[in-house]
Design an enzyme around this catalytic site. Structure first.
Site, PDB file in Angstrom:
ATOM      1  N   HIS A 133       0.869  -1.163   0.000  1.00  0.00           N
ATOM      2  CA  HIS A 133       0.000   0.000   0.000  1.00  0.00           C
ATOM      3  C   HIS A 133       0.911   1.219   0.000  1.00  0.00           C
ATOM      4  CE1 HIS A 133      -3.273  -2.652   1.999  1.00  0.00           C
ATOM      5  NE2 HIS A 133      -3.392  -2.663   0.680  1.00  0.00           N
ATOM      6  N   GLU A 176       1.721   3.375   3.064  1.00  0.00           N
ATOM      7  CA  GLU A 176       2.229   2.730   4.272  1.00  0.00           C
ATOM      8  C   GLU A 176       3.736   2.597   4.107  1.00  0.00           C
ATOM      9  OE1 GLU A 176      -1.986   0.303   4.650  1.00  0.00           O
ATOM     10  OE2 GLU A 176      -0.112  -0.832   4.790  1.00  0.00           O
ATOM     11  N   HIS A 179       3.459  -3.725   6.411  1.00  0.00           N
ATOM     12  CA  HIS A 179       2.377  -2.767   6.240  1.00  0.00           C
ATOM     13  C   HIS A 179       2.442  -1.702   7.330  1.00  0.00           C
ATOM     14  CE1 HIS A 179      -0.353  -4.605   3.121  1.00  0.00           C
ATOM     15  NE2 HIS A 179       0.516  -5.592   3.316  1.00  0.00           N
ATOM     16  N   GLU A 190       2.333  -5.324  10.664  1.00  0.00           N
ATOM     17  CA  GLU A 190       1.891  -3.927  10.674  1.00  0.00           C
ATOM     18  C   GLU A 190       2.824  -3.194  11.639  1.00  0.00           C
ATOM     19  OE1 GLU A 190      -0.741  -2.743   8.938  1.00  0.00           O
ATOM     20  OE2 GLU A 190      -1.719  -4.586   8.241  1.00  0.00           O
ATOM     21  N   HIS A 196      -7.065 -48.623 -34.222  1.00  0.00           N
ATOM     22  CA  HIS A 196      -7.038 -49.983 -34.742  1.00  0.00           C
ATOM     23  C   HIS A 196      -7.920 -50.823 -33.827  1.00  0.00           C
ATOM     24  CE1 HIS A 196      -2.918 -49.005 -36.690  1.00  0.00           C
ATOM     25  NE2 HIS A 196      -3.912 -48.773 -37.527  1.00  0.00           N
ATOM     26  N   GLU A 223      -6.620 -53.198 -31.105  1.00  0.00           N
ATOM     27  CA  GLU A 223      -5.659 -52.704 -30.118  1.00  0.00           C
ATOM     28  C   GLU A 223      -6.471 -52.020 -29.022  1.00  0.00           C
ATOM     29  OE1 GLU A 223      -2.873 -50.319 -32.347  1.00  0.00           O
ATOM     30  OE2 GLU A 223      -2.391 -51.995 -33.685  1.00  0.00           O
ATOM     31  N   HIS A 263      -2.242 -46.756 -29.006  1.00  0.00           N
ATOM     32  CA  HIS A 263      -2.204 -47.988 -29.806  1.00  0.00           C
ATOM     33  C   HIS A 263      -1.720 -49.149 -28.947  1.00  0.00           C
ATOM     34  CE1 HIS A 263      -2.693 -46.565 -34.123  1.00  0.00           C
ATOM     35  NE2 HIS A 263      -2.664 -45.420 -33.448  1.00  0.00           N
ATOM     36  N   GLU A 318       2.280 -46.538 -27.835  1.00  0.00           N
ATOM     37  CA  GLU A 318       2.052 -47.987 -27.905  1.00  0.00           C
ATOM     38  C   GLU A 318       2.116 -48.505 -26.473  1.00  0.00           C
ATOM     39  OE1 GLU A 318       1.560 -49.725 -30.715  1.00  0.00           O
ATOM     40  OE2 GLU A 318       2.066 -48.270 -32.274  1.00  0.00           O
TER      41      GLU A 318
END
Length: 1386
Positions: free
Chosen positions: A98, A101, A216, A304, A501, A504, A611, A702
């Site tokens: 901020h 701050e 802060h 803070e 296929h 498969e 596959h 595969e």
């Protein structure tokens, strides 16, 4: 009075005791002398000064820019700042989030100075800096700070100063865990974020911080996570899994802060012990500290620090004094808990492994170096690690104390091989999948399975059919994602396709299991699955060939029964192919068409085709030009495809082993991956089509040797593939992604995204979003679209994840472009049109008139130019050109491709104008080379032009034989034309023979491919790549496949017959674009042509001579591994070798002379001069002539050569040792040969660096020299050492002898002097010896003479008797050995 003095003394001591520490403290904290707030410009200068003053401790960098363009600066402080320290945890302080701050901002600036000032003085500070990677960010909101006002204790009503320049509170701008629309995809995380927020998020995600604090103001308290809560109600704690650790961390700071620990510094607020849970205080959605904890390894607490947000500067010293100790103590907490490395069984680091602690629902992950830090309080913990692809080791019990505990963890890949017996478990225990799931699903069962999933999980699934098979079965696709049903901008699309296929079947069942697993785990809040589905739209197609499946047979190991579709067509041979049409892909099947339409409709980024029949990850291309197995054909994205294949293979339990299937025992795949064409070639494959026709990058997986295994094996297949299937999906988020907008914010579709050096582009989707998969590295990425100016940005892809890169394209302004890139040659882009041959010649002739110093138009002034006119452009036109490269630029080799002619004219204008205005690159080019512009090769162009109406003619065809084909037929005597005498063809050949071009650029059209001779491919391909990498790829015209085999053969033939490399570049997919589009083609190609032409600034030149200096006019030179010969000039035997950068082995030959083997290193942008001396065969050797030293041709090494001689210039056996300048440890050593010659070898990394070489020889004084290693050559020659003798005397070196002799001489002189003094004393005693009469007990110690003492008075004159007045006290001893006799004893 005494009491008064005592009081003053005590007072004085008190003052001294107070002043001395204060003065010492002030010396350590000089920044407190004149307190004030540091404005942005002052901060930049201060941080730069600190970096300069402490170069080994401090480094300043920026993580991004604010809204108003201020850099978000960080100063990194750590010992050895320029080295990587993987063992050190990273810490950060971030302040001034901020803007109003301000106390934290100044404290961070003070802290940076304090750490650097006290390093090496204060043990505590030194230890902290040596053990921690510290990052200090004074301000995250520099714009807000500059808008704030000193003395303002509260933010104004409009929050000006608090918020950033866009009026946004940065501590409400981060992604929040309770956001209803939350997602882990890049689009959600970054879209709409402020630049400061986005920069911070990227920093956090890329840098693995361990601990941090956010500073802060406006209160005095330590606030710890969580900051937000589900319902935004206050006064209810929302605790993190690490709540006890956060409380401890907050307490470390608060308990040491004299104001904070009381809890009531800013009344009426009160915080017990100065601590609060963030959500209990008030709920903050979008806070930074929660984001740190939830999205990275970092534990962050918010402090803070002041009741007044922007107090007056005079109060800063006090704020520093009350915060200094807490700031340091909090940093030291980075070292608490457990740390170590996660390694595999080979000792290699395992990145991204999770560190889990039993009982704590939060994990941290390892860095790329395998390191981790887990903050924990003292106690006993059970710790383990989880890493994808590795077995999870059992938890180990760790006792954590006050000091950091080091625990290194080792993970192992699951010890399984292809021959392991399948281990079956109770199926209900496998990932929540039940026994009925592990069966083979017929079409009806699969349909029911998918519909049940969609019905049970309607919020995350959508079931559609993309078409029907030949037999009418639906081609189902299940979409699994958060918010299914539509493409969400920024969310990448992924697909799995299986059972292409029909027989498969493993992939089909794996995808059904995967779909159910994803749905169940998402509902069960599995972090990984939720992240995947929230960030990725996944499409699962279990069966592309349901008809084939129904005809398949269970337990089919490797047959083709059911492989094809119902038309008996192999679907993986049915897609359009880059190498042409055949019987298998001439007519697309219904299944193929459905998948193609689906793939074109959705902007898929990544996919896999599942596959069976083998076990390997197969990546494109599947075919090659000759369709021969065993020959790799790699895509431009080979690095990405290899990475993708490795991801699946290495995560799969068995695939990475690369072992063969039982029935294919010779088939081995190293690391479980293979290039498709190298394995076996096929045309019409789906993965190649995806890559060439969509944005999708697909590989083929595969999944097993058994095509249709029994159902009892399915649990084992699932365990092998589950993690790999998930890991592959996650790869969709690797690379670069983003949006392309117009200047007014509209999202632009169909924008071309190209990457320099990679000849493959992707396009933006309809929402302007794009994804470009890339491996980690730095890239130049260009966004281009018709009607807009191209934009190129450089981006670095991180090791993990992706990077966002957005483009905003501005409308095109031709004149602006011309001024920026084409030296305002407006003729090149305004009112463009095709010129007739006479107009072209007139335009080129005008260039000679306009630029007489560099341009010469030759038309009929010799036999060479009577038929084919040319424009020559070079520096100092008319001067000798033998020592320059000759570059030919030709057009209209084919009359149907007239576009190149216009580009030739444009480039001639461009080059001439650039030289005239003094542009250095072009001036250097013309000094090094002669450019021959040769248009109008094909006279058929005039006929084509007569039929042109100004609109595009992309498929121009002529009925007559074009010039290129005619030249080929003339040279090969194939299909000779009986009506032609080939006059023009002969003139062209004569031109090539007489000019001896070093390189020819052919400007063609009808394609965007680049063709080059197959001979000397490794060199010619690099020239071609120069053009490819730098041209702009656009989609103005659709390219068609044009297999002009004759053209390719002609290019090869010209190289083979005339030693002329012709590089043919395709300027546009359209052979003859419209008149107005000529300007666009010029803009798209100028950079590519220019970069190609700049090759003339790189190469080797020199003279070849014999030992007497005579020109060797018959010599030739060849590059090893290529077929090109380089001939010398007829006049002075000059050779020219135009070569791309690299290392080359060169063979030089001449009849009657010894061949020479040379090693050349060609450097970009350098034309080296290398003369070569040839030695005659059987010639008498010249006196002192030596054979050259052979040097290995190793590109990873550089050499230093030279001589070691004595003071008479004779060879000297010498030891040579090489040291780095900053070390006493030798790099290498060697000895001279019998001729005094030496070679020392160094790593190539020492090119351009300085080293120290020590020459040492027995009997000679060692000599040291600093040598600068050549930065351009692999040999640093002619280093001479002359050693001075160190002669030996009496077996000792001369220097040692001189020293010893000097010492002995001094000793002898000293002894002689002592002896002389003794003798003097002895002689005097012979005459007289005077002494007082000693007592009997005090006789001289050294007086050993055996005689009695005669006592009688002493007189100056011996004969004078003693007088009566003589005192006995005055009697002295008188002794004379010559006169006195020893008396007999009484």
């Amino acid at each position: 009075m005494g009491a008064k003095y005592k009081f003053m003394f005590v007072l004085f001591i008190f003052l001294i005791s107070e002043c001395v520490p204060r003065s010492i403290e002030d010396d350590e904290e000089p920044f407190l002398a004149s307190p004030k707030y540091t404005k942005y410009e002052e901060m930049v200068k201060l941080l730069d000064k600190l970096e300069t003053s402490y170069p080994e401790l401090a480094k300043v960098y920026s993580i991004g820019k604010s809204v108003e363009g201020r850099r978000l600066l960080v100063i990194q402080i750590s010992e050895g700042i320029h080295k990587i320290h993987p063992e050190r945890p990273s810490f950060k302080y971030v302040a001034n989030m901020h803007g109003d701050e301000s106390v934290g901002r100044e404290l961070v600036i003070y802290l940076a100075q304090y750490l650097l000032l006290n390093y090496g003085k204060d043990d505590r500070i030194t230890k902290l800096v040596n053990s921690t990677d510290i990052h200090l960010m004074p301000t995250l909101n520099p714009d807000g700070f500059e808008a704030s006002k000193e003395g303002s204790c509260e933010s104004p009503n409009d929050y000006k100063g608090r918020n950033n320049a866009n009026g946004i509170d940065l501590n409400r701008d981060f992604p929040d865990q309770y956001d209803k629309n939350k997602s882990n995809d890049e689009e959600y995380l970054f879209r709409g974020r402020q630049p400061e927020t986005a920069a911070m998020m990227r920093w956090l995600l890329e840098k693995q911080f361990t601990l941090s604090a956010n500073l802060h103001g406006g209160a005095v308290v330590a606030s710890y996570p969580y900051d937000s809560s589900f319902d935004d109600n206050c006064c209810v704690e929302n605790r993190s899994p690490d709540d006890v650790i956060f409380k401890h961390l907050a307490s470390v700071y608060a308990s040491r802060h004299e104001d904070m620990k009381g809890g009531s510094a800013c009344k009426p607020e009160h915080f017990d012990n100065g601590l609060t849970n963030g959500a209990y205080w008030y709920s903050v959605k979008g806070g930074m500290q929660d984001f740190n904890y939830l999205h990275s390894n970092c534990f962050e607490v918010t402090f803070e620090l002041s009741c007044c947000k922007y107090p007056f500067a005079k109060e800063l010293p006090r704020f520093w004094r009350v915060n200094r100790e807490p700031l340091l103590a909090f940093m030291e907490q980075t070292q608490m808990g457990v740390r170590g490395f996660v390694l595999d069984e080979g000792g290699n680091p395992v990145k991204n492994a999770q560190i889990k602690v039993d009982g704590i629902g939060h994990t941290v992950r390892t860095t790329k170096h395998g390191a981790y830090w887990r903050l924990l309080l003292p106690g006993e913990y059970n710790i383990t690690t989880v890493a994808a692809g590795y077995s999870t080791p059992p938890p180990i019990t760790v006792k954590v104390g006050d000091a950091p505990t080091v625990v290194n963890l080792t993970v192992h890949r699951r010890p399984r091989t292809l021959t392991d017996e399948v281990k079956r478990r109770a199926r209900h225990t496998i990932d929540g999948l039940s026994s009925p799931d592990f069966v083979h699903h017929s079409y009806e069962k699969m349909e029911k399975f998918l519909k049940d999933l969609n019905e049970n999980y309607p919020d995350i699934t959508r079931l559609t059919s993309i078409g029907k098979s030949v037999e009418g079965r639906d081609l189902y696709v299940l979409e699994v994602t958060e918010n299914p049903g539509k493409h969400i901008p920024g969310k990448p699309e992924f697909k799995y396709v299986a059972n292409m296929h029909g027989n498969e079947v493993v992939g089909r069942e794996m995808l059904l299991l995967l779909a159910k697993y994803l749905c169940q785990q998402y509902t069960n809040k599995d972090d990984r699955v939720q992240k995947i589905l929230n960030s990725t739209r996944i499409h699962i197609m279990p069966s592309m060939n349901p008809d084939g499946y129904e005809h398949s047979r269970m337990t089919d190991y490797g047959s083709i029964h059911g492989r094809n579709n119902a038309h008996d067509i192999d679907l993986n041979r049915n897609f359009p192919d880059q190498f042409g049409i055949n019987s298998e892909n001439m007519t697309p099947e219904p299944e193929t068409l459905a998948v193609m339409n689906w793939s074109m409709a959705i902007p898929f980024v990544l996919s896999a085709n599942l596959h069976g029949g083998s076990l390997v990850a197969n990546y494109p291309y599947d075919g090659n030009a000759v369709m021969k197995d065993g020959i790799k054909n790699l895509t431009p994205d080979n690095d990405v495809f290899v990475h993708l294949a490795h991801v699946y293979s290495e995560t799969h339990h068995k695939m990475h082993l690369g072992q063969p299937c039982t029935r294919a025992s010779l088939e081995r795949f190293p690391e479980g991956i293979v290039n498709g064409a190298e394995w076996y070639t096929l045309t019409g494959g789906m993965q190649d089509w995806n890559y060439l026709h969509t944005n999708d990058m697909e590989i083929t997986l595969e999944l097993g040797c058994y095509k249709f295994p029994p159902a009892s094996d399915l649990p084992s297949y699932w365990e092998d593939n589950k993690d790999a299937l998930l890991a592959f999906i996650e790869q969709v988020h690797h690379g670069v992604h983003g949006f392309v907008h117009s200047h007014i914010g509209h999202r632009l579709a169909n924008v071309t995204i190209s990457v320099a050096g990679i000849n493959h582009n992707v396009k933006t989707a309809k929402d302007g979003d794009y994804w470009r998969l890339l491996v980690p590295g730095t890239y130049n990425i260009t966004a281009s679209k018709d009607g807009y100016e191209n934009i190129t940005e450089q981006v670095t892809v991180p090791l993990n994840g992706s990077v966002s890169l957005n483009f905003t394209l501005m409308p095109d302004d031709p004149q602006h472009w011309s001024s920026a890139y084409d030296f305002r040659v407006l003729e090149n882009i305004v009112n463009t049109q095709y010129h007739t041959p006479l107009e072209i010649y007139a335009a080129l002739a005008e260039l000679e008139n306009k630029f007489p110093d560099i341009a010469e138009f030759r038309a009929g002034d010799s036999l060479k130019t009577s038929m084919l006119h040319e424009l020559k452009i070079t520096d100092d036109a008319g001067s000798p050109e033998e020592a320059k490269f000759h570059i030919g630029i030709i057009s209209n080799l084919y009359g149907s491709q007239p576009l190149g002619q216009e580009m030739l004219l444009n480039f001639a204008r461009h080059l001439s104008t650039a030289y005239q205005i003094g542009e250095p690159i072009h001036r250097r080019l013309l000094k090094n080379a002669v450019f021959h512009f040769i248009p109008n090769l094909d006279p058929l162009f005039e006929k084509v032009l007569k039929t042109f109406d100004g609109t595009e003619k992309c498929d121009v065809e002529v009925l007559e034989e074009e010039f290129g084909d005619s030249v080929y037929n003339y040279l090969t005597k194939k299909d000779p034309n009986p009506l032609s005498n080939y006059t023009r063809e002969k003139a062209f050949i004569n031109l090539l023979q007489s000019e001896k071009f070093d390189l020819v650029l052919e400007l063609s059209s009808g394609t965007e491919d680049v063709a080059f001779p197959e001979y000397s491919k490794n060199i010619n391909e690099k020239f071609a790549q120069k053009y490819r990498d730098n041209r702009a790829f656009v989609d103005r015209y659709q390219c068609k496949t044009r297999n002009n085999i004759v053209h390719g053969n002609l290019i090869d033939l010209l190289f083979e017959r005339f030693n002329t490399p012709v590089i043919s570049v395709g300027l546009s997919c359209c052979k003859m674009p419209s008149n107005k589009d000529i300007a666009w083609v010029w803009r798209d190609n100028l950079r590519g042509i220019m970069k190609f032409i700049e090759s003339a600034n790189t190469g080797i030149m020199g003279y070849i001579k014999n030992e007497e200096g005579g020109a060797m006019r018959e010599a030739s030179l060849a590059i090893a591994g290529t077929s090109r010969q380089y001939r010398v000039s007829a006049n002075v035997a000059l050779y020219r070798a135009l070569l791309p950068p690299g290392d080359y082995r060169v063979i030089v030959r001449c009849h009657g002379y010894h061949d020479q083997m040379l090693t050349w290193r060609v450097v970009e942008g350098v034309v080296k001069q290398k003369d070569i001396i040839m030695k005659r065969i059987n010639a008498e050797p010249m006196p002192g002539q030596l054979q050259p030293i052979h040097l290995a041709n190793d590109p990873d090494q550089v050499y230093v050569t030279g001589l070691a001689l004595d003071h008479n210039s004779l060879p000297l056996p010498t030891d040579l040792t090489v040291y780095p300048l900053d070390s006493k440890r030798p790099l290498t050593s060697n000895m001279t040969d019998v001729n005094g010659r030496f070679v020392v070898t160094l790593p190539v990394t020492y090119m351009g660096h300085e080293v120290r070489i020590v020459a040492d020889s027995d009997g000679y004084i060692p000599t040291s020299r600093h040598i600068k290693i050549s930065s351009s050559e692999n040999v640093t020659p002619n280093v001479l050492f002359k050693l001075e003798p160190d002669d030996k005397v009496l077996g000792m070196p001369r220097l040692v002898f001189v020293m010893v002799a000097g010492i002995l001489g001094v000793f002898v002189v000293t002894i002689g002097a002592w002896c002389f003094s003794c003798r003097e004393r002895k002689d005097s005693r012979r005459e007289y010896l005077f002494t007082q009469l000693p007592a009997d007990d005090k006789r001289p110690l050294c007086d050993d003479a055996a005689y009695d003492i005669i006592r009688k008075p002493y007189y100056d004159e011996e004969d004078l008797p003693p007088s009566e007045t003589d005192s006995e006290d005055e009697v002295v001893l008188l002794r004379s050995d010559t006169e006195w006799k020893q008396m007999a004893k009484e």
